[in-house]
Design a protein around this motif. Structure first.
Motif, PDB file in Angstrom:
ATOM      1  N   SER A  50      52.951  29.960  50.398  1.00 17.32           N
ATOM      2  CA  SER A  50      52.943  29.492  49.009  1.00 17.32           C
ATOM      3  C   SER A  50      52.129  28.213  48.890  1.00 17.32           C
ATOM      4  N   TYR A  51      51.431  28.093  47.773  1.00 12.42           N
ATOM      5  CA  TYR A  51      50.650  26.891  47.501  1.00 12.42           C
ATOM      6  C   TYR A  51      50.595  26.690  46.001  1.00 12.42           C
ATOM      7  N   LEU A  52      50.883  25.479  45.536  1.00 16.03           N
ATOM      8  CA  LEU A  52      50.918  25.151  44.115  1.00 16.03           C
ATOM      9  C   LEU A  52      51.856  26.085  43.354  1.00 16.03           C
ATOM     10  N   GLY A  53      52.946  26.482  44.003  1.00 15.35           N
ATOM     11  CA  GLY A  53      53.936  27.332  43.360  1.00 15.35           C
ATOM     12  C   GLY A  53      53.582  28.803  43.294  1.00 15.35           C
ATOM     13  N   GLU A  54      52.480  29.197  43.915  1.00 10.63           N
ATOM     14  CA  GLU A  54      52.040  30.592  43.887  1.00 10.63           C
ATOM     15  C   GLU A  54      52.061  31.170  45.299  1.00 10.63           C
ATOM     16  N   ASP A  67      32.083  36.212  36.302  1.00 14.58           N
ATOM     17  CA  ASP A  67      32.092  34.748  36.242  1.00 14.58           C
ATOM     18  C   ASP A  67      32.928  34.076  37.321  1.00 14.58           C
ATOM     19  N   SER A  68      33.599  34.850  38.168  1.00 11.84           N
ATOM     20  CA  SER A  68      34.523  34.269  39.132  1.00 11.84           C
ATOM     21  C   SER A  68      33.985  34.403  40.552  1.00 11.84           C
ATOM     22  N   SER A  69      34.253  33.395  41.376  1.00  6.91           N
ATOM     23  CA  SER A  69      33.873  33.475  42.792  1.00  6.91           C
ATOM     24  C   SER A  69      34.838  34.362  43.574  1.00  6.91           C
ATOM     25  N   ALA A  70      36.082  34.484  43.093  1.00  7.14           N
ATOM     26  CA  ALA A  70      37.036  35.433  43.682  1.00  7.14           C
ATOM     27  C   ALA A  70      36.853  36.793  43.031  1.00  7.14           C
ATOM     28  N   THR A  71      37.396  37.807  43.633  1.00  8.64           N
ATOM     29  CA  THR A  71      37.211  39.176  43.150  1.00  8.64           C
ATOM     30  C   THR A  71      38.526  39.759  42.670  1.00  8.64           C
ATOM     31  N   MET A  72      38.567  40.164  41.405  1.00 13.72           N
ATOM     32  CA  MET A  72      39.708  40.901  40.879  1.00 13.72           C
ATOM     33  C   MET A  72      39.490  42.384  41.153  1.00 13.72           C
ATOM     34  N   PHE A 106      47.986  48.600  39.766  1.00 14.08           N
ATOM     35  CA  PHE A 106      48.288  47.275  40.303  1.00 14.08           C
ATOM     36  C   PHE A 106      47.030  46.407  40.263  1.00 14.08           C
ATOM     37  N   VAL A 107      47.194  45.159  39.852  1.00  9.57           N
ATOM     38  CA  VAL A 107      46.076  44.213  39.764  1.00  9.57           C
ATOM     39  C   VAL A 107      46.254  43.133  40.830  1.00  9.57           C
ATOM     40  N   ALA A 108      45.188  42.817  41.533  1.00  7.29           N
ATOM     41  CA  ALA A 108      45.226  41.778  42.559  1.00  7.29           C
ATOM     42  C   ALA A 108      43.905  41.026  42.563  1.00  7.29           C
ATOM     43  N   CYS A 109      43.904  39.906  43.281  1.00  7.24           N
ATOM     44  CA  CYS A 109      42.714  39.065  43.381  1.00  7.24           C
ATOM     45  C   CYS A 109      42.516  38.685  44.845  1.00  7.24           C
ATOM     46  N   ARG A 110      41.269  38.684  45.307  1.00 10.96           N
ATOM     47  CA  ARG A 110      41.002  38.452  46.722  1.00 10.96           C
ATOM     48  C   ARG A 110      39.766  37.574  46.891  1.00 10.96           C
ATOM     49  N   LEU A 122      41.620  28.580  47.505  1.00 10.40           N
ATOM     50  CA  LEU A 122      42.876  29.006  46.885  1.00 10.40           C
ATOM     51  C   LEU A 122      42.817  28.831  45.366  1.00 10.40           C
ATOM     52  N   LYS A 123      42.220  27.740  44.937  1.00 12.53           N
ATOM     53  CA  LYS A 123      42.120  27.491  43.503  1.00 12.53           C
ATOM     54  C   LYS A 123      41.245  28.536  42.825  1.00 12.53           C
ATOM     55  N   SER A 124      40.253  29.068  43.545  1.00  9.96           N
ATOM     56  CA  SER A 124      39.394  30.090  42.952  1.00  9.96           C
ATOM     57  C   SER A 124      40.203  31.342  42.586  1.00  9.96           C
ATOM     58  N   LEU A 125      41.233  31.641  43.387  1.00  9.24           N
ATOM     59  CA  LEU A 125      42.102  32.767  43.066  1.00  9.24           C
ATOM     60  C   LEU A 125      42.920  32.482  41.811  1.00  9.24           C
ATOM     61  N   LEU A 126      43.459  31.279  41.717  1.00 11.60           N
ATOM     62  CA  LEU A 126      44.252  30.910  40.543  1.00 11.60           C
ATOM     63  C   LEU A 126      43.380  30.863  39.293  1.00 11.60           C
ATOM     64  N   ASP A 127      42.161  30.364  39.438  1.00 14.13           N
ATOM     65  CA  ASP A 127      41.234  30.311  38.297  1.00 14.13           C
ATOM     66  C   ASP A 127      40.893  31.717  37.817  1.00 14.13           C
ATOM     67  N   ALA A 128      40.693  32.646  38.760  1.00 11.79           N
ATOM     68  CA  ALA A 128      40.378  34.021  38.389  1.00 11.79           C
ATOM     69  C   ALA A 128      41.544  34.649  37.625  1.00 11.79           C
ATOM     70  N   CYS A 129      42.761  34.392  38.071  1.00  6.26           N
ATOM     71  CA  CYS A 129      43.943  34.935  37.387  1.00  6.26           C
ATOM     72  C   CYS A 129      44.095  34.332  35.993  1.00  6.26           C
ATOM     73  N   GLN A 130      43.801  33.039  35.870  1.00  2.00           N
ATOM     74  CA  GLN A 130      43.876  32.392  34.565  1.00  2.00           C
ATOM     75  C   GLN A 130      42.826  32.960  33.619  1.00  2.00           C
ATOM     76  N   LEU A 131      41.615  33.177  34.138  1.00  2.77           N
ATOM     77  CA  LEU A 131      40.561  33.780  33.329  1.00  2.77           C
ATOM     78  C   LEU A 131      40.935  35.203  32.935  1.00  2.77           C
TER      79      LEU A 131
END
Length: 228
Positions: A96-100, A143-148, A158-162, A182-191
């Motif tokens: 877990s990191y930043l509550g996620e 627009d994201s560096s992580a991949t949904m 099921f939706v995931a981000c990697r 790690l933040k790139s994953l959270l940013d992708a989920c927020q987007l």
């Protein structure tokens, strides 16, 4: 060092005792905190496998990754899946990191680490929602560096981000580097949330047309006259 001082005596001891899972530098720092903060004497430390004389040789990706997680304060949340450990040095675990919650694959014979965040699911029978989610994933990936991405079974989508990234000791400011991954994953989920919300909002033109049709229907039924 500050992160290590937040750990319990038992957690620090475990780092030293299972030093094969960590870099020599982290083990040495853990022993120093045991000396300074918990009053461990040299005699007490001698019962723990010696790490001070370990050579700074090649550091496996898994060891380096675990050290970085410890620096970010994730040590207490690491959950090792015993069934995933294999004799060839591969490991899978969550943390877990930043509550996620995240899932990680780190290979000692590879210089890359992959981290994944499971995001949510929707019933396949909700076809409109499924199509909006697919369109949302396409937009986010532009627009994201992580991949949904999505997967399906007989009932759910099921939706995931990697994200997959290089992890070697030569990278400067490794703790900041890992935080950004790690933040790139959270940013992708927020987007993802933002885009999906936009897609689910009625378009202004459509809203006006629907309101006009509604007014015509009321007038036709003799319940309300259209304004002149």
């Amino acid at each position: 060092m500050d992160v290590l001082r937040k750990m319990t005596k038992e957690e620090l001891y475990l780092i030293v005792y299972e030093q094969e899972d960590y870099t020599p530098k982290l083990v040495i720092l853990a022993k120093e905190v045991l000396r300074q903060d918990y009053g461990f004497t040299e005699e007490m430390l001698s019962s723990i496998p010696e790490a001070d004389n370990l050579l700074e040789g090649e550091v496996g990706t898994r060891k380096l990754f675990l050290e970085m997680l410890a620096r970010l304060g994730c040590y207490k949340s690491i959950d090792f899946d015993n069934d995933s450990f294999r004799d060839d040095g591969y490991s899978d675990f969550s943390f877990s990191y930043l509550g996620e919650k995240f899932y990680a694959n780190a290979y000692d014979d590879s210089v890359y680490v992959s981290i994944e965040k499971c995001y949510g699911s929707v019933l396949l029978k909700d076809k409109d929602k499924v199509e909006r989610i697919k369109e949302t994933i396409n937009r986010v990936n532009e627009d994201s560096s992580a991949t949904m991405y999505y997967t399906t079974d007989d009932v759910f989508l099921f939706v995931a981000c990697r994200t997959k990234f290089l992890l070697i000791p030569l990278i400067p400011n490794l703790d900041i580097y890992l935080h950004n991954q790690l933040k790139s994953l959270l940013d992708a989920c927020q987007l993802f949330d933002q885009v999906l919300e936009e897609l689910e909002q009625p378009k202004p033109k459509q809203e006006k047309e629907n309101a006009y049709k509604h007014m015509l229907n009321l007038s036709w039924n003799g319940k309300k006259e259209l304004p002149s």
